[in-house]
Design a protein around this motif. Structure first.
Motif, short mmCIF file in Angstrom:
data_model
loop_
_atom_site.label_atom_id
_atom_site.label_comp_id
_atom_site.label_asym_id
_atom_site.label_seq_id
_atom_site.Cartn_x
_atom_site.Cartn_y
_atom_site.Cartn_z
N ARG A 88 0.59 -1.43 0.14
CA ARG A 88 -0.41 0.04 -0.07
C ARG A 88 0.83 1.24 -0.12
N LYS A 89 0.35 2.43 -0.35
CA LYS A 89 1.71 3.61 -0.68
C LYS A 89 2.09 3.69 0.92
N ASN A 90 1.08 3.73 2.08
CA ASN A 90 1.61 4.22 3.41
C ASN A 90 2.11 3.62 3.70
N GLN A 91 2.53 1.84 3.50
CA GLN A 91 3.29 1.49 3.65
C GLN A 91 4.38 1.28 3.07
N PHE A 92 4.74 1.36 1.03
CA PHE A 92 5.63 1.99 0.98
C PHE A 92 6.66 3.15 1.38
N GLY A 93 5.60 4.51 1.69
CA GLY A 93 6.42 5.91 2.55
C GLY A 93 6.99 5.02 3.28
N LYS A 94 6.43 4.48 4.62
CA LYS A 94 7.35 4.02 6.06
C LYS A 94 8.67 2.71 5.14
N MET A 95 8.13 2.58 5.01
CA MET A 95 9.18 1.42 4.38
C MET A 95 10.16 1.34 3.46
N PHE A 96 10.40 2.12 1.83
CA PHE A 96 11.40 2.32 1.71
C PHE A 96 11.31 3.81 1.26
N PRO A 97 10.68 5.13 1.55
CA PRO A 97 10.84 6.15 0.82
C PRO A 97 12.16 6.11 0.39
N ASN A 98 11.63 6.79 -0.69
CA ASN A 98 12.96 7.79 -1.48
C ASN A 98 13.34 6.41 -2.70
N LEU A 99 12.37 5.15 -2.84
CA LEU A 99 12.97 4.26 -3.46
C LEU A 99 12.74 4.27 -4.96
N LYS A 100 13.50 4.58 -5.79
CA LYS A 100 14.03 4.39 -7.36
C LYS A 100 15.36 2.87 -8.42
N ALA A 101 14.45 3.04 -9.36
CA ALA A 101 15.29 2.28 -9.98
C ALA A 101 16.69 2.46 -9.68
N GLY A 102 17.63 0.61 -9.69
CA GLY A 102 19.14 0.93 -9.51
C GLY A 102 19.45 0.60 -7.82
N ASP A 103 18.30 0.66 -7.29
CA ASP A 103 18.49 0.66 -5.46
C ASP A 103 18.81 -0.95 -5.31
N ARG A 104 19.35 -1.49 -4.37
CA ARG A 104 19.71 -2.47 -4.32
C ARG A 104 18.61 -3.49 -3.22
N LEU A 105 18.25 -4.35 -3.20
CA LEU A 105 17.32 -4.82 -2.41
C LEU A 105 18.04 -6.17 -1.74
N VAL A 106 17.95 -6.96 0.00
CA VAL A 106 18.49 -7.59 0.89
C VAL A 106 17.33 -8.75 0.86
N LYS A 107 17.14 -9.35 0.95
CA LYS A 107 16.37 -10.22 1.23
C LYS A 107 16.19 -11.15 2.18
N GLN A 108 15.79 -11.47 3.59
CA GLN A 108 17.13 -12.12 4.03
C GLN A 108 15.91 -12.91 4.45
N ALA A 109 16.79 -14.70 4.56
CA ALA A 109 15.32 -16.23 5.07
C ALA A 109 14.34 -15.62 6.27
N GLY A 110 13.62 -15.94 6.61
CA GLY A 110 12.76 -15.30 7.48
C GLY A 110 12.21 -13.98 7.11
N GLU A 111 12.41 -13.14 6.92
CA GLU A 111 11.54 -12.16 6.92
C GLU A 111 11.09 -12.22 5.63
N LEU B 64 9.79 -9.52 3.83
CA LEU B 64 9.85 -8.62 2.98
C LEU B 64 11.58 -8.69 2.96
N PRO B 65 12.15 -7.59 1.48
CA PRO B 65 13.32 -7.15 1.76
C PRO B 65 13.65 -6.12 2.20
N ARG B 66 14.59 -5.40 2.17
CA ARG B 66 15.28 -4.65 2.72
C ARG B 66 15.88 -3.70 1.71
N LEU B 67 16.43 -2.56 2.91
CA LEU B 67 17.30 -1.77 0.76
C LEU B 67 18.12 -2.48 1.59
#
Length: 102
Positions: free
Chosen positions: A71-94, A96-99
């Motif tokens: 949802r837009k509000n979740q995106f704004g809290k979790m991934f502010p300013n996310l854009k193409a080219g940014d790296r994501l890392v998804k750990q086992a047990g999570e 969603l990924p993190r920046l």
């Protein structure tokens, strides 16, 4: 008999969804955001407001494409300013990924 069959189908569908989610939670990967697409807010047939979604498309370092929706509000809290080219890392047990820089 039809009721019993319907219940069995519902239970089987629930098990399949549960196994799929469990597999997603176990996965770990690293990748790059390829596209961030924002979907518009809408109203349904009964004039109820539906908040828009943001779809994040990514490509893992192994070459696999994927996407997830927030949802837009979740995106704004979790991934502010996310854009193409940014790296994501998804750990086992999570869920969603993190920046990648965090």
């Amino acid at each position: 008999m039809e009721l019993f069959l319907g219940i069995c189908v519902a239970i089987a569908l629930g098990v399949v969804i549960m196994l799929f989610q469990k597999k997603k939670m176990k996965a770990s990967w690293q990748g790059v955001v390829t596209k961030v697409k924002e979907e518009a807010d809408t109203y349904d047939d009964e004039n109820n407001f539906r908040e828009g979604m943001v779809v994040i498309h990514y490509r893992t370092d192994a070459g696999k494409k994927g996407k997830f929706r927030l949802r837009k509000n979740q995106f704004g809290k979790m991934f502010p300013n996310l854009k193409a080219g940014d790296r994501l890392v998804k750990q086992a047990g999570e869920a969603l990924p993190r920046l990648g820089g965090l």
